[in-house]
Design a protein around this motif. Structure first.
Motif, PDB file in Angstrom:
ATOM      1  N   THR A 102      26.886  29.901  41.070  1.00 31.70           N
ATOM      2  CA  THR A 102      26.023  30.777  41.866  1.00 31.70           C
ATOM      3  C   THR A 102      26.369  30.562  43.332  1.00 31.70           C
ATOM      4  O   THR A 102      27.149  29.671  43.677  1.00 31.70           O
TER       5      THR A 102
ATOM      6  N   THR B  49      29.969  34.516  46.363  1.00 28.03           N
ATOM      7  CA  THR B  49      30.775  35.097  45.282  1.00 28.03           C
ATOM      8  C   THR B  49      32.261  34.936  45.579  1.00 28.03           C
ATOM      9  O   THR B  49      32.664  34.556  46.685  1.00 28.03           O
TER      10      THR B  49
ATOM     11  N   GLU C 102      34.539  37.457  45.301  1.00 25.48           N
ATOM     12  CA  GLU C 102      35.165  38.762  45.494  1.00 25.48           C
ATOM     13  C   GLU C 102      36.195  38.695  46.614  1.00 25.48           C
ATOM     14  O   GLU C 102      36.092  37.887  47.534  1.00 25.48           O
TER      15      GLU C 102
ATOM     16  N   LYS D 217      39.846  35.398  37.770  1.00 26.60           N
ATOM     17  CA  LYS D 217      38.875  36.470  37.950  1.00 26.60           C
ATOM     18  C   LYS D 217      39.110  37.603  36.965  1.00 26.60           C
ATOM     19  O   LYS D 217      40.188  37.758  36.393  1.00 26.60           O
TER      20      LYS D 217
ATOM     21  N   ASP E 261      23.586  40.670  42.943  1.00 31.47           N
ATOM     22  CA  ASP E 261      23.355  39.546  43.860  1.00 31.47           C
ATOM     23  C   ASP E 261      22.417  39.943  44.998  1.00 31.47           C
ATOM     24  O   ASP E 261      22.525  39.449  46.120  1.00 31.47           O
TER      25      ASP E 261
ATOM     26  N   THR F 100      35.317  39.267  40.068  1.00 30.84           N
ATOM     27  CA  THR F 100      34.476  38.082  40.108  1.00 30.84           C
ATOM     28  C   THR F 100      35.066  36.948  39.284  1.00 30.84           C
ATOM     29  O   THR F 100      35.926  37.167  38.410  1.00 30.84           O
TER      30      THR F 100
ATOM     31  N   PHE G  46      30.936  32.977  36.438  1.00 27.58           N
ATOM     32  CA  PHE G  46      29.974  33.117  37.532  1.00 27.58           C
ATOM     33  C   PHE G  46      28.759  33.910  37.067  1.00 27.58           C
ATOM     34  O   PHE G  46      28.858  34.751  36.164  1.00 27.58           O
TER      35      PHE G  46
ATOM     36  N   HIS H 259      25.704  36.560  38.066  1.00 22.26           N
ATOM     37  CA  HIS H 259      25.287  37.592  39.011  1.00 22.26           C
ATOM     38  C   HIS H 259      23.982  38.217  38.529  1.00 22.26           C
ATOM     39  O   HIS H 259      23.953  38.823  37.450  1.00 22.26           O
TER      40      HIS H 259
END
Length: 1532
Positions: A632, A635, A637, A666, A683, A695, A699, A701
């Protein structure tokens, strides 16, 4: 001493940090204006990161600079070279990620306070809660020898939310212009959607005083009262409010000021057009210049004290616009869409993150941002695909820069290493010009205007810079500064060469080389230096001109002497990948000539993002360590990864650095909606579909679809996702998610969100209790009631209105207002019909009390409001509210306690019609003038428009149309609402019990139960009232049955304790009368409703309603709840009877081994006539077993857990000391008072006094009184002098010579000061060394010899001024006449007040009292006109007396002891000046007088209180035995 050194590559994150290229050289600043120069005054080696610089307000030229790791340094602006000395070291600082020491502030009243304070905002290691701590400054004898006392730390504010994320904690700390309140900015803690949650302390601005107390007008305090929303919250909705400043405009001559917006947010939102053109090529949003935020001005005078303070200092001048708080908000990471904002922050304002960036009507955020809800920035500029991070600086109003730079906001961009300026209009504050000011300035962290009117800056590279302007000349420019060699073995010879020029020809320049190796500096342009030992040395060159003595500082040259160690990272491998929750094992090796230890290895972990990074961990020691990749937070990206950097440093200081980068594994996840184009939240950030989320695998979201979404002007309601019907869900990214698409489906819906309303045309406001009502977590207390058709959400709370989820009309939910302070409202509104415009207001309500208001909107001016409610004049009649009598219409229909009804008011062509359940009840011609453009306009439910009068009522539905509905339309609307709400039988019989009320407290004495039963007259289903009775049970005792449906029952003198009443309407045939009042022994608490009494336990005191016999009880239990199938109402009422403060139980959850602030006072209540409760009045009866309790200096009760396991319960009990404690016991009295009150029925009264008085001669005094009365309580009183300190919250001034700790005196008895022990905290300081402290006398006192006195310099905070009530008492002995012995006020006629003595006329050696000082002039003629009040009584010279003056309404009383010796007329005009002791404030005469105590109350004591005070002062200071009768009279 902190010495200058080389520039460092250390980055500080502002929530979106700069690009740092390892190994890059510093560039010279490029200033775009002639004659400006950026001078580097100081630089140091990493890891120092300077966060801020603040100058002392005493014009000394000294400043403090704050290191992120927790060290504060002190310096002086005139030192060349600049030197820094340690001032304060915080050893409990967590400086990981974006935590650390973030800002410092110096008290603006530094030179006037009794103690000088500095404040630091930082994150401690333990506990994990950001805090603001106050430290005491200790002045030193030398230039930079002053320190802050680290042991004086007082935590005045803390953020209980902890550290939920790695980044975005703000924060700027600064005082407002009133110099009384601190403002603190914060960030969203990397939890974007939390910034819109006012119940969390994220993304906020806070306001509190020196002790951490909230401003009484704070949004957080006025929103829901004490507790709940953070009381210190001032505004919210920030991503990262990194820096802030105050804009205080230059004053102008007193005249009507130029037109300016009342709301600073109405100023033009000026896009950085120049910035966009220069840096991004983005378009301007200047079309927003007239956008006004009408939603957030919850306190339009929110900075009234600040504004007033600034205005008062201008004499005959005034400010063109009010001072305003500016906050720089660092924008998001979506570089194509993100903006940097500078906000004008008002009380209650919502800056919009994450729903908004840039202008409030920014088309990129049109799905989530609206100007009605979110503040419009004063200025904003776009990222436009690049990095940006605004660092707000001051509004320059100095005299050293040219006039064109006055009224300029200077700010930096940390990421772009630029400085910009905004030219403000001096009359309106609007932005008129945007200009780039400088480039390559470094990563600026703070900008301030120094006392030299130059700008001082700090950087993340440990630099202090100074921006100067020189009209006549510039400092030297260093062209070259270089070394022949920078590495080698010892001894190592290095040739240094330099060349500098100056703008003025023939200027002589001097060179100075500093080698920082322990050798002397050398003074020449070209020098040769021999480095004899190994190490890393930072060589600094300074060039100074001969005429102007200005100095240029060259970039430091690093010389490495010796063989540096090697460094290599073994694991992980460069370029490897990871997923969330992977544990990364990090291992490094190094070699050196000497053995390396774990301390020689140091690691940094950084989160890479595009061309910048976020620090994750720094300074990790050892060859190896491990960490887990978070799932968390920030992120992954875009171009992201993790950088691991190893530095190996040998014992000589030589080092080598290496690094590896690892990258996330990712997948791309696609999101879409049907119809396409709706916004989804991932998010917490809104994104318009379709979009792709790249992502990290593993992870998490949070994903949310909005309930309603508007696409191409069509409103759509959420239906379902492809994979789940739930709107909110958590995406845990798996490898198989690659290429997967999630789609949310919406269905068309009417714009108001309800398909049932039959008439929609003209509907401008719609409140429904079953839609859009938000409550606090896990409670029924309201947070928000949203408008279903517009943006007029009711977002302000007064009191504690609650959502009742069932039991309303047709068992629907409804909002309940208690009539005792509850209201739900919004400040300002949009689109509602105003002035004379036609309208229709329809409400589904239940009125339970009379009173102005109900559902009303407009302004609190006669005929300025419009609404529906009930009248207080003929209680309970339906009313149309217009805010004054001539604009209000009352109907004959009584609606109070009638139950649920539809109340409708129609304004049709200047004629008002009123309806009840569709039936017209009155009409009248009326020209309405409803107003909505003023600052005080609002929409209110539960109260009148001014929020001063409240109605107990339930509200289920509100409809407001901007036109008059036709009769047919009204019938349709009424029919729909009847079907939805009034089709049942529940309200055919209604029961109202106004006294006693549920949950209320009553003082011992006569208590009466009132009730009213009403039966619907217009329903054929309603029962016959003659067939109903009322059944009452007190404390579960036998029933009392009354055939009167509106009556009362005296309950006489109920004992102290909790009581219950069960009252129900019952069929007369089912209830057997049993007029038996319960005995005192009936102690059971009834909890059953009337319909449940058949299941209540039998026996004496059974719960519920019963009669005196079992058979009748069975009969009652059988049919009590209904008659002919019609439900009959019943109530269970709980109330308390108390003598002292009401103390309620508390439950708190505390982290193991942690500390917690316990708000035990939140549900404790002081009864009428008792002083307010505070923590100092708490007496611990039983201490906790698993921890300790601590009362802090700021008056907080803190529990510290020491042992135990998760789930353990620790308990302690406390009580509040009696009111006597508040009157008698003050700080530093070394006096404890324990009071226990036990109530029972044995009718014995015992009164004991135990006085233990210890003096230097060990004198013990015991006094016992035993009284036996035939009365109904047992009273135990114990009195001890055991050394405890207590606070006193009623006297405004409290000075006592009996306590040595309250007098500041030397061993030779010379007095330097006298400490006030009250909450006022005054310090009376000696004006001359002629006052002595006779602490060893039989009566300890201060002796004034006739040549010196004490003074408390104004302002006199909290002292009663003008002609206000007060009581001034002194224990005094006169040796000469005294125009003033204790006097305060201004030196004007009638503007002083105090105690003194005039010469007796007929009796030598005796003196008359002169207790009222009204003389204010220095010439006899004025004194004749303003005579003192001189009494006729006399007392002996050298005689100790208790002398008093009391102001009661229009009268002033003079007393000696218990005797009134003079009465005069209250013509006082006491001013806010100074307080003098042992000296007259007007004539400056010094009497010969001894004073043992001075006590000043800000009210007139009553007779018993005053008598008790006299007895107490005599006993405490004069060793006189108290008069027991007077003490007893007060206590009983």
């Amino acid at each position: 001493m902190l010495q200058p050194s080389v520039l460092a590559l250390v980055v500080l994150m502002l929530g979106m940090a700069a690009a740092i290229i390892p190994g890059a050289h510093a560039k010279r600043e490029l200033l775009l204006h002639e004659r400006f120069d950026m001078e580097t005054r100081f630089s140091i080696t990493p890891p120092t990161v300077f966060m801020s610089i603040k100058f002392f307000p005493d014009d000394s030229g000294r400043f403090l600079v704050l290191d992120k790791r927790g060290t504060v340094y002190i310096g002086h602006e005139d030192d060349r070279p600049l030197q820094l000395e340690p001032y304060l070291n915080l050893d409990n600082v967590d400086f990981g990620d974006e935590r650390g020491s973030l800002d410092i502030e110096i008290d603006p009243a530094f030179s006037t306070l009794s103690k000088q304070f500095v404040y630091v905002y930082y994150s401690p290691i333990d506990p994990e809660q950001f805090r603001v701590s106050r430290f005491v400054h200790v002045e030193g004898p030398g230039h930079l020898s002053s320190k802050a006392d680290p042991h004086s730390e007082t935590v005045i504010w803390r953020d209980a939310l902890g550290y939920p994320g790695k980044f975005h904690y703000g924060g700027a700390l600064l005082f407002g212009p009133d110099q009384q309140y601190l403002y603190l900015t914060s960030g969203d803690k990397t939890k974007a959607d939390w910034a819109q949650d006012i119940w969390r302390t994220t993304g906020c601005v806070f306001r509190f005083d020196r002790d951490g107390n909230p401003h009484p007008n704070n949004f957080g305090l006025t929103f829901d009262g004490k507790g709940g929303v953070e009381d210190t919250m001032f505004a919210y909705g920030l991503r990262n409010g990194f820096r802030a400043t105050w804009d205080i405009p230059d004053p102008v001559a007193a005249a009507p000021p130029p037109a300016s917006p009342t709301n600073p947010n109405a100023n033009a939102t000026t896009t950085a057009a120049a910035a966009a053109a220069t840096t991004a090529g983005s378009s301007s949003n200047s079309n927003n210049n007239n956008t006004t935020n009408t939603n957030n001005s919850s306190d339009n005078n929110n900075n009234s004290s600040d504004s007033k303070s600034a205005s008062d200092n201008t004499g005959s001048q005034q400010l063109p616009y009010a001072p305003r708080l500016l906050v720089g908000e660092v924008g998001g990471n979506n570089q194509p869409l993100s903006w940097e904002d500078i906000h004008v922050v008002e009380n209650g304002a919502n800056m919009g993150w994450p729903l908004c960036e840039g202008a409030c009507d920014n088309p990129d955020f049109s799905m989530s941002c609206t100007c009605r809800k979110h503040a419009n920035p004063l200025f904003s500029y776009p990222h436009a695909g690049t990095n940006a991070a605004v660092v707000l600086g001051p509004v320059y109003r100095g005299d050293e820069f040219p006039q064109q730079f006055r009224n300029n906001i200077f700010f930096a961009d940390y990421a772009r290493e630029e400085m910009w300026r905004l030219q403000l209009n001096p009359s309106t504050g609007a932005v008129e010009e945007v200009a780039l000011f400088a480039k390559d300035v470094g990563e600026i962290t703070h900008i301030t205007q120094g006392p030299d009117d130059m700008l001082w800056l700090t950087t993340s590279r440990g630099q202090i810079k100074r921006l100067t302007y020189d009209e006549g000349h510039l400092r030297p420019e260093i062209v070259t500064a270089q070394a022949s060699v920078v590495t080698g073995m010892a001894p190592m010879q290095v040739d240094f060469t330099a060349y500098a020029v100056h703008q003025q020809a023939n200027m002589t320049l001097s060179y100075r080389w500093s080698f920082n190796d322990g050798t002397a500096d050398e003074f020449a342009a070209n020098v040769t230096h021999l480095f004899r030992r190994e190490g890393e040395f930072h060589v600094q060159l300074r060039v100074t001109d001969s005429e102007y003595r200005t100095t240029a500082l060259a970039k430091a040259i690093t010389i490495a002497v010796g063989q540096a160690p090697t460094a290599r990272i073994v694991s992980p491998v460069n370029g490897s990948t990871f997923v969330a929750l992977d544990i990364i094992r990090v291992v490094g090796v190094g070699t050196d000539d000497n053995a390396l230890t774990e301390d020689n290895f140091s690691w940094n972990v950084r989160f890479l993002h595009d061309d910048h990074f976020h620090p994750v961990e720094s300074g990790i020691k050892g060859r190896a360590f491990s960490f887990q990749v978070a799932d968390t937070g920030h992120t992954y990206e875009g171009r992201t990864g993790l950088e691991l950097e190893l530095t190996v440093t040998d014992n000589a200081g030589l080092s080598s650095t290496t690094s590896v980068a690892i990258f996330p594994k990712k997948v791309d996840v696609m999101f879409d909606t049907s119809p396409e184009g709706a916004a989804l939240y991932v998010d917490g950030l809104p994104r318009v579909t379709p979009f792709v989320l790249d992502t990290l695998v593993g992870f998490q979201h949070p994903v949310r679809a909005p309930d309603m979404s508007c696409v191409e002007d069509t409103m759509n309601k959420f239906d379902t996702w492809d994979h789940t019907p739930v709107r909110d869900w958590l995406l845990v990214v798996g490898e198989d998610e690659a290429g997967h698409s999630f789609q949310a489906h919406f269905e068309p819906a009417p714009c108001e969100g309800s398909t049932g309303i039959p008439v929609r045309d003209g509907l401008v406001m719609h409140l429904a209790s079953d839609a859009g009502v938000y409550t606090q977590p896990d409670t029924a207390r309201l947070r928000l009631w949203t408008d279903q058709v517009g943006d007029n959400n009711l977002n302000r709370i007064q009191g504690t209105p609650v959502l009742v989820r069932d039991g309303g009309p047709n068992d629907s939910p409804y909002v309940l207002f208690d009539g005792d302070g509850d209201a739900l409202y919004r400040d300002g509104f949009v689109g509602l019909p105003l002035n004379t415009r036609d309208r229709t207001l329809v409400t589904v309500v239940r009125y339970e009390s009379p009173g102005y208001g109900g559902v009303v909107y407009g302004s609190p001016d006669c005929n300025g409001a419009f609404g529906a409610g009930v009248s207080p004049h003929t209680p309970g009649r339906l009313s149309m509210r217009g805010y004054c009598g001539r604009a209000t219409i009352d109907a004959n229909r009584v609606a109070q306690d009638e139950g649920w009804l539809i109340h409708t008011v129609v304004l049709d062509s200047n004629h008002v019609w009123m309806y009840a359940n569709g039936e017209a009840v009155t009409n009248k011609a009326m020209v309405m003038r409803t107003r909505g453009s003023e600052d005080d306009s609002r929409f209110v439910v539960g109260a009148d428009i001014d929020l001063s009068s409240h109605v107990r009522m339930g509200v289920a539905h509100v409809l407001l149309y901007d036109r008059a509905l036709t009769e047919a339309e009204l019938q349709d609307v009424h029919a729909y609402l009847v079907k939805e709400y009034l089709s049942g039988l529940d309200d055919l019989v209604r029961l109202s019990v106004p006294i006693p009320q549920h949950g209320k407290r009553y003082i011992v004495g006569y208590v009466q139960l009132d009730w009213v039963v009403t039966v619907a007259e217009d329903s054929p289903s309603a029962p016959n009232p003659d067939e109903l009775v009322v059944v009452i049970s007190l404390n579960g005792g036998a029933a009392v049955v009354s055939s009167f449906l509106q009556s009362s029952l005296p309950l006489f003198y109920l004992p102290v304790g909790a009581h219950t009443i069960d009252i129900a309407v019952a069929p007369a045939s089912a209830a057997t009368p049993a007029y038996f009042f319960p005995s005192a022994e009936a102690t059971a608490v009834g909890t059953a409703r009337a319909a449940d009494v058949s299941s209540a336990a039998g026996g004496a005191g059974a719960a519920g309603l019963s009669s005196s016999s079992a058979s009748s009880a069975d009969a009652v239990g059988a049919d009590l709840g209904t008659v002919d199938g019609i439900p009959l109402p019943s109530l269970h009422i709980e109330f308390d009877v108390a003598l002292g403060p009401y103390v309620a139980d508390d439950t708190f959850v505390v982290e193991r081994r942690a500390s917690a602030l316990l708000r035990v006072l939140d549900n404790d209540i002081a009864l009428y006539g008792q002083p307010p409760l505070d923590v100092s009045s708490i007496s611990i009866v039983d201490s906790p077993n698993l921890g300790t309790l601590q009362l802090t200096e700021s008056g907080e009760l803190v529990y510290n857990n020491l042992r135990g396991s998760d789930g353990d319960v620790d308990t302690f009990s406390y009580t509040h000391l009696h009111i006597l404690h508040h009157i008698l016991h003050h700080n530093n009295y070394n006096y404890n008072y324990n009071y226990n009150y036990n109530y029972n029925y044995n009718y014995n009264y015992n009164h004991d006094h135990n006085y233990n008085y210890n003096h230097d001669h060990n004198y013990n005094y015991n006094h016992d009184h035993n009284y036996n009365y035939n009365y109904n309580y047992n009273y135990n009183y114990n009195h001890h002098d055991d050394g405890d300190d207590h606070n006193h919250n009623q006297s405004a001034q409290d000075l006592s010579a009996a306590t040595p700790s309250s007098v500041i005196a030397a061993p030779d008895k010379t007095v330097y000061g006298w400490l006030d022990a009250s909450a006022g905290g005054y310090v009376a300081t000696a004006r001359t060394p002629d006052v002595r402290f006779e602490h060893d006398a039989s009566v300890p006192h201060l002796s004034f010899s006739g040549s010196g006195g004490l003074q408390v310099a104004g302002p006199l905070r909290g002292l009663p001024l003008d002609n206000r009530p007060r009581t001034l008492m002194a224990v005094v002995r006169y040796w000469s006449p005294a125009k003033g012995a204790v006097v305060y006020g201004k030196r004007k006629c009638g503007a002083t007040f105090g105690l003194g003595a005039a010469a007796a006329v007929a009796r030598a050696g005796r003196w008359q009292t002169s207790t009222l000082r009204t003389v204010g002039a220095l010439v006899p003629s004025v004194r004749t006109r303003c005579n003192d009040m001189v009494s006729g009584a006399a007392f002996g010279m050298g005689e100790w007396v208790v002398q008093s003056a009391m102001v009661v309404g229009p009268t002033v009383f003079q007393t000696l002891g218990h005797d009134v010796v003079g009465v005069g007329l209250n013509t006082l005009k006491t001013g806010d000046g100074s307080l003098f002791i042992g000296q007259d404030s007007v004539s400056q005469q010094h009497p010969v007088v001894d004073i043992a105590a001075v006590v000043l109350f800000d009210r007139a004591l009553n007779v018993d209180e005053y008598s008790f005070m006299v007895e107490y002062l005599r006993w405490k200071y004069l060793n006189q035995e108290p008069d027991a009768d007077k003490v007893l009279s007060y206590l009983t």
